[in-house]
Motif scaffolding. Structure first.
Motif, mmCIF file in Angstrom:
data_model
loop_
_atom_site.group_PDB
_atom_site.id
_atom_site.type_symbol
_atom_site.label_atom_id
_atom_site.label_comp_id
_atom_site.label_asym_id
_atom_site.label_seq_id
_atom_site.Cartn_x
_atom_site.Cartn_y
_atom_site.Cartn_z
ATOM 1 N N UNK A 156 0.839 -1.205 0.000
ATOM 2 C CA UNK A 156 0.000 0.000 0.000
ATOM 3 C C UNK A 156 0.867 1.245 0.000
ATOM 4 N N UNK A 159 2.151 1.837 -3.457
ATOM 5 C CA UNK A 159 1.133 2.440 -4.327
ATOM 6 C C UNK A 159 0.994 3.924 -4.021
ATOM 7 N N UNK A 160 0.965 4.235 -2.727
ATOM 8 C CA UNK A 160 0.818 5.631 -2.309
ATOM 9 C C UNK A 160 2.009 6.464 -2.787
ATOM 10 N N UNK A 163 1.829 7.053 -6.423
ATOM 11 C CA UNK A 163 0.821 8.081 -6.668
ATOM 12 C C UNK A 163 1.426 9.467 -6.466
ATOM 13 N N UNK B 37 -7.428 -4.465 -2.898
ATOM 14 C CA UNK B 37 -6.794 -4.047 -4.148
ATOM 15 C C UNK B 37 -7.795 -4.077 -5.296
ATOM 16 N N UNK B 72 -6.317 9.233 -0.307
ATOM 17 C CA UNK B 72 -5.205 8.320 -0.577
ATOM 18 C C UNK B 72 -4.324 8.192 0.663
ATOM 19 N N UNK B 73 -4.051 9.333 1.297
ATOM 20 C CA UNK B 73 -3.209 9.296 2.498
ATOM 21 C C UNK B 73 -3.960 8.637 3.648
ATOM 22 N N UNK B 76 -3.678 4.748 3.878
ATOM 23 C CA UNK B 76 -2.458 4.251 4.520
ATOM 24 C C UNK B 76 -2.552 4.469 6.023
ATOM 25 N N UNK B 79 -4.650 1.853 7.733
ATOM 26 C CA UNK B 79 -3.868 0.611 7.827
ATOM 27 C C UNK B 79 -2.912 0.683 9.012
ATOM 28 N N UNK B 80 -2.119 1.777 9.075
ATOM 29 C CA UNK B 80 -1.105 1.881 10.117
ATOM 30 C C UNK B 80 -1.762 1.990 11.482
ATOM 31 N N UNK B 94 0.391 -4.804 14.110
ATOM 32 C CA UNK B 94 -0.473 -5.568 13.201
ATOM 33 C C UNK B 94 -0.836 -6.953 13.731
ATOM 34 N N UNK B 114 -8.038 -3.213 7.576
ATOM 35 C CA UNK B 114 -6.879 -2.976 6.703
ATOM 36 C C UNK B 114 -7.291 -3.081 5.236
ATOM 37 N N UNK B 115 -8.244 -3.968 4.931
ATOM 38 C CA UNK B 115 -8.709 -4.046 3.539
ATOM 39 C C UNK B 115 -9.387 -2.741 3.144
ATOM 40 N N UNK B 118 -6.627 -0.364 2.362
ATOM 41 C CA UNK B 118 -6.059 -0.687 1.049
ATOM 42 C C UNK B 118 -6.983 -0.187 -0.050
ATOM 43 N N UNK B 121 -6.887 3.662 -0.487
ATOM 44 C CA UNK B 121 -5.671 4.157 -1.137
ATOM 45 C C UNK B 121 -5.650 3.788 -2.611
ATOM 46 N N UNK B 122 -5.987 2.515 -2.923
ATOM 47 C CA UNK B 122 -5.915 2.086 -4.320
ATOM 48 C C UNK B 122 -6.918 2.859 -5.168
ATOM 49 N N UNK B 125 -5.820 6.443 -5.593
ATOM 50 C CA UNK B 125 -4.638 6.532 -6.454
ATOM 51 C C UNK B 125 -5.018 6.404 -7.917
#
Lengths: 186, 136
Positions: A156, A159-160, A163, B37, B72-73, B76, B79-80, B94, B114-115, B118, B121-122, B125
């Motif tokens: 991820x 990808x970021x 981008x 994804x 997009x940011x 992430x 996820x974190x 995690x 987390x999905x 993802x 972000x995908x 993007x």
């Protein structure tokens, strides 16, 4: 047996598409052929029971990548610049690398063999443990999201980062272009 | 391409279906093929279809580039933060087991979130790449 035939047919079609891509000098046709190549690979992945990979290949390779190629094409000319001379050195390198790869193929374990290193190392651990530890039916998701959570975080982030990189290079809106041009003129 | 009647009507029917399918792929990834994804790409595809049919300027009004940049940011970050919450709960980064009383429920929660990150972000993007390449 029928799966074998389908595999052989799809692989032949892949080779034909690859040759067609190589021969084509119209970039639009090349782009479309690339999409066909992705779709064929996706069908091949379905035959290999890798549905998740096939799904990704169909969505990314045959879908989004194609649109981005077309977007890039709208910025440039449709015809490839013709370079007719055949480089003998390049041909030699390709032949050499190809034969090296085929020579190297003799050592790898047979396709789908249980002695493959990939099968003997961690795969059983995941297959046996996933139901008890994660409790979701799709093994791919449990490996991707839980056992290999770090890797997916890395993906991820990649990808970021990609981008951000593309936006830094191409991400100006039309207004900004005008601003730059008028500033340069003044 | 707004004046093409067929494209216009078909897009109007297809776009909601594509979005619905993307959400299905996103949240059904635990049970069938799919996940963040693929879902992100499919979700972005619906916006890109809108942009192709109705013009990039109208798409910019629907999803503003600055909004989609923050999304997009944010993906992430989601996820974190799942990882950081599992540290705060006394586990490793995690380690979803500690997100809930029952380890397996914790795993479910962790994977869903987390999905989601993802997917966010995908999808954003891909839309941003489309913005960068497409010229009106």
């Amino acid at each position: 047996m029928i799966v074998l035939y389908i595999n052989v047919i799809i692989l032949c079609l892949l080779v034909i598409t690859a040759i067609a891509i190589n021969q084509q000098d119209n970039l639009f046709a090349t782009t479309m052929l690339t999409g066909i190549f992705s779709l064929l690979s996706a069908s091949l992945f379905v035959c290999l029971d890798a549905v998740d990979v096939a799904f990704t290949e169909a969505a990314v390779g045959a879908g989004i990548a194609l649109i981005l190629f077309l977007g890039a094409l709208s910025l440039i000319k449709y015809k490839e610049k013709n370079k007719n001379e055949i480089s003998f050195l390049g041909f030699l390198i390709v032949i050499l690398t190809g034969s090296l790869l085929i020579y190297g193929l003799q050592d790898i374990p047979a396709f789908g063999s249980p002695e493959n290193p990939v099968q003997t190392y961690l795969a059983d651990r995941y297959i046996v443990g996933s139901e008890k530890e994660i409790g979701i039916p799709n093994l791919v998701t449990s490996v991707l999201a839980s056992y290999r959570g770090y890797d997916t975080l890395g993906e991820v982030t990649v990808i970021f980062t990609a981008c951000i990189g593309v936006l830094m290079l191409l991400g100006r809106s039309r207004g900004d272009y005008k601003g730059i041009v008028s500033r340069e003129k003044s | 391409m707004e004046h093409h009647l067929v494209l216009n009507v078909v897009a109007r029917i297809l776009i909601p279906l594509i979005m619905l399918f993307a959400l299905y792929v996103q949240f059904h990834g635990d049970y069938g093929p799919g996940g963040g994804f693929q879902a992100g790409v499919i979700f972005a595809a619906s916006f890109i279809l809108y942009g192709i049919i109705y013009g990039i300027e109208r798409l910019r009004k629907v999803v503003h580039p600055s909004f989609i940049r923050s999304l997009a940011a944010l993906g992430v970050l989601v996820y974190v933060s799942v990882g950081i919450i599992s540290i705060l709960n006394g586990g490793e980064f995690l380690n979803y087991n500690l997100l809930s009383e029952d380890p397996r429920t914790g795993q479910h929660i962790g994977i869903i979130f987390i999905e989601l990150g993802v997917g966010m972000t995908v999808a954003s993007t891909m839309i941003l790449l489309f913005y960068a390449f497409a010229r009106p």
